[in-house]
Design a protein around this motif. Sequence first.
Motif, mmCIF file in Angstrom:
data_model
loop_
_atom_site.group_PDB
_atom_site.id
_atom_site.type_symbol
_atom_site.label_atom_id
_atom_site.label_comp_id
_atom_site.label_asym_id
_atom_site.label_seq_id
_atom_site.Cartn_x
_atom_site.Cartn_y
_atom_site.Cartn_z
ATOM 1 N N PRO B 393 33.432 58.499 34.385
ATOM 2 C CA PRO B 393 32.100 58.160 34.889
ATOM 3 C C PRO B 393 32.117 57.071 35.954
ATOM 4 O O PRO B 393 31.183 56.962 36.728
ATOM 5 N N ILE B 394 33.174 56.253 35.977
ATOM 6 C CA ILE B 394 33.194 55.140 36.936
ATOM 7 C C ILE B 394 34.447 55.252 37.801
ATOM 8 O O ILE B 394 35.566 55.321 37.284
ATOM 9 N N SER B 395 34.213 55.309 39.092
ATOM 10 C CA SER B 395 35.310 55.485 40.027
ATOM 11 C C SER B 395 36.298 54.321 39.930
ATOM 12 O O SER B 395 35.902 53.165 39.759
ATOM 13 N N GLY B 396 37.580 54.620 40.051
ATOM 14 C CA GLY B 396 38.638 53.636 39.830
ATOM 15 C C GLY B 396 38.584 52.431 40.759
ATOM 16 O O GLY B 396 37.960 52.465 41.820
ATOM 17 N N LEU B 397 39.277 51.386 40.354
ATOM 18 C CA LEU B 397 39.227 50.122 41.086
ATOM 19 C C LEU B 397 40.632 49.761 41.566
ATOM 20 O O LEU B 397 41.571 49.704 40.778
ATOM 21 N N ARG B 398 40.743 49.511 42.888
ATOM 22 C CA ARG B 398 42.044 49.153 43.445
ATOM 23 C C ARG B 398 41.958 47.789 44.123
ATOM 24 O O ARG B 398 40.951 47.467 44.756
ATOM 25 N N VAL B 399 43.010 47.025 43.970
ATOM 26 C CA VAL B 399 43.057 45.713 44.618
ATOM 27 C C VAL B 399 44.363 45.623 45.386
ATOM 28 O O VAL B 399 45.425 45.936 44.855
ATOM 29 N N LYS B 400 44.253 45.184 46.656
ATOM 30 C CA LYS B 400 45.479 45.045 47.458
ATOM 31 C C LYS B 400 46.219 43.768 47.046
ATOM 32 O O LYS B 400 45.684 42.664 47.154
ATOM 33 N N LEU B 401 47.409 43.957 46.539
ATOM 34 C CA LEU B 401 48.301 42.874 46.095
ATOM 35 C C LEU B 401 47.627 41.874 45.155
ATOM 36 O O LEU B 401 47.132 42.272 44.116
ATOM 37 N N ILE B 402 47.547 40.619 45.521
ATOM 38 C CA ILE B 402 47.098 39.602 44.561
ATOM 39 C C ILE B 402 45.571 39.549 44.505
ATOM 40 O O ILE B 402 44.921 39.366 45.539
ATOM 41 N N PRO B 403 44.993 39.739 43.319
ATOM 42 C CA PRO B 403 43.525 39.736 43.242
ATOM 43 C C PRO B 403 42.936 38.342 43.493
ATOM 44 O O PRO B 403 43.429 37.343 42.947
ATOM 45 N N THR B 404 41.910 38.292 44.325
ATOM 46 C CA THR B 404 41.180 37.038 44.554
ATOM 47 C C THR B 404 40.188 36.840 43.409
ATOM 48 O O THR B 404 39.983 37.738 42.591
ATOM 49 N N ASP B 405 39.534 35.693 43.403
ATOM 50 C CA ASP B 405 38.527 35.453 42.359
ATOM 51 C C ASP B 405 37.409 36.484 42.438
ATOM 52 O O ASP B 405 36.921 36.966 41.413
ATOM 53 N N GLU B 406 37.021 36.835 43.685
ATOM 54 C CA GLU B 406 35.957 37.844 43.832
ATOM 55 C C GLU B 406 36.428 39.190 43.281
ATOM 56 O O GLU B 406 35.670 39.922 42.637
ATOM 57 N N GLU B 407 37.680 39.492 43.572
ATOM 58 C CA GLU B 407 38.203 40.783 43.103
ATOM 59 C C GLU B 407 38.335 40.804 41.579
ATOM 60 O O GLU B 407 38.100 41.834 40.939
ATOM 61 N N LEU B 408 38.686 39.668 41.015
ATOM 62 C CA LEU B 408 38.743 39.606 39.543
ATOM 63 C C LEU B 408 37.343 39.743 38.958
ATOM 64 O O LEU B 408 37.152 40.341 37.893
ATOM 65 N N GLU B 409 36.365 39.229 39.681
ATOM 66 C CA GLU B 409 34.974 39.386 39.248
ATOM 67 C C GLU B 409 34.593 40.874 39.292
ATOM 68 O O GLU B 409 33.884 41.376 38.398
ATOM 69 N N ALA B 410 35.088 41.582 40.322
ATOM 70 C CA ALA B 410 34.835 43.024 40.422
ATOM 71 C C ALA B 410 35.484 43.759 39.238
ATOM 72 O O ALA B 410 34.925 44.732 38.705
ATOM 73 N N CYS B 411 36.659 43.265 38.808
ATOM 74 C CA CYS B 411 37.327 43.866 37.643
ATOM 75 C C CYS B 411 36.476 43.644 36.385
ATOM 76 O O CYS B 411 36.340 44.540 35.549
ATOM 77 N N ARG B 412 35.949 42.440 36.307
ATOM 78 C CA ARG B 412 35.093 42.102 35.167
ATOM 79 C C ARG B 412 33.860 43.018 35.129
ATOM 80 O O ARG B 412 33.495 43.556 34.091
ATOM 81 N N ASP B 413 33.290 43.227 36.307
ATOM 82 C CA ASP B 413 32.124 44.098 36.427
ATOM 83 C C ASP B 413 32.502 45.551 36.077
ATOM 84 O O ASP B 413 31.742 46.268 35.416
ATOM 85 N N PHE B 414 33.697 45.954 36.500
ATOM 86 C CA PHE B 414 34.218 47.285 36.182
ATOM 87 C C PHE B 414 34.269 47.462 34.655
ATOM 88 O O PHE B 414 33.852 48.489 34.111
ATOM 89 N N GLY B 415 34.760 46.423 33.965
ATOM 90 C CA GLY B 415 34.812 46.446 32.498
ATOM 91 C C GLY B 415 33.421 46.551 31.888
ATOM 92 O O GLY B 415 33.198 47.312 30.949
#
Lengths: 94, 438
Positions: B393-415
Amino acid sequence: MPKAKITFEDVEQTVNVPAGTRIIEVSEKIGAGIIYGCREGDCGTCMMHVTEGWNNLTEPSVLEEKILRENMASRHDRLACQAQILGNCKVKPA
Amino acid sequence: MPLDVEARPATEGVDVSRHRESVEIATGVHWIGALDPTLRTFDIILRTANGTTYNAYAIRGSQGVAIVDTVKIEFSSEFFARLETVARYDEIRAIVLNHLEPDHTGALPELMRRAPQARLYVSTRATSMLKALLKPKEEERRFVYTTVGTGDEISLGERTLRFLHTPFLHWPDTQCTYLVEQQVLFSGDVFGCHYCDSRLFNDRVGEFRFSFDYYYAHIMRPFKQHVMDALKLIEPLSIKMVAPAHGPILRDRPRRYITHYRELSTSSLAGAICNKEKTLIIFYMSSYGNTARMAEAVCAGAEERGGVRVSLYDLEGGEIEPFVDLIEEADALAFGSPTINGDAVKPVWDLLSSLAVVNLKGKIGAAFGSYGWSGEAVRMIEDRMRGLKMRIPISGLRVKLIPTDEELEACRDFGCRLSDALSGGKNEPAVIDFADLA
């Protein structure tokens, strides 16, 4: 362009689509539970049950009729890769 | 008048490897199967340390003989030899097929040729398979068969065969046949195992419990719900003997094997997770810790919502088998994998290619991962999960190399969104527009 609403009952999601859209195009995008195999009307994997609006889908082709028969489909079952949406309807995985 | 199972004296010290005669397993009921002691691999997927048996049975009544199942084609001569010691071909009225797989229908075409008057009885789901197996030529297309469902009966005079519709154990066509007067259940592959012992009966053969469990784990496990449905039909019956299509005939305390099937089909410690709680398992592999950090953020996000029991596992630290057990019970799975040389990493594929023994249909799947330059892994994992009949139901999440704080927040939102999808998608709008779909 005329619009129609299709509801995927298993995920409780309704989508507003242009008339003529194939169900496969919508169901995969919202992650509904209908499963696809060959995607060309030959394997019967994507058989679904139409709970409302049976007449609001395109008529099944001779080939679809054959596959439905072979897969012992019940009265309101269709192949999601073949059926096009013409008006409001509700579907769920068969 | 009820008939007894009896016939014990004739079977004392039986050794069917020494002759090609039938064995009376109950009065008027004969085993006419074949032994395959040198088989080591069955159907590609199963191993057996001492071969298997193809069990077939002949039941004699005053109004004719019924044959239940046949054998693999290579063993036809043994089957016909045993059959001929108990019945003439012109006496055969009925051929009952509990399961159409070739190891039980190999001798069927020849049996139909020798007993053309016999009518075939198959389950309602079996007809298209029957035609595909027999491949009748145009001029033979009129072969006669009758489809039967639960409660249908055929009478052989003083003996009655009653059918139980038990589909998907382990093909769509499967059924069981119950000999009413003598309380014998001809169960097809159900309660069977690949175990070859010429002493035939469960109270005579060697230790076969492991084969029984192994057979269940590989053949019946993907169909647990169907096993439970079948048990609803089987458990109320009085049963003096279970006569399966493979392995020992269960005449000593047959009820134990039926009870064991219920145990095997019921989740152990099922009550440990509250009924209303959904479960999400996050598996990941990480080489530099980037995908691991994403996994931890996804886990934290999913937990935030409550109502979902989240587990986080590093694939590097576990074995496949227990993970398969976990996956069978889970409601949702998320896989985190880096992309290395354009592919997801091997431990992810190892696990995703070991799931044929469990039913995944309808479970929610999700994928995420860190990548260096192309990042194909996430889409490939999603495609594999779709192939396993899961929904994404939710399209996958990709991060280029080292996740930034914003990208980690996106991971949190993905969860969070994964958790919402799992608990019924409460936050999604009631109607969405096709044009808004990705």
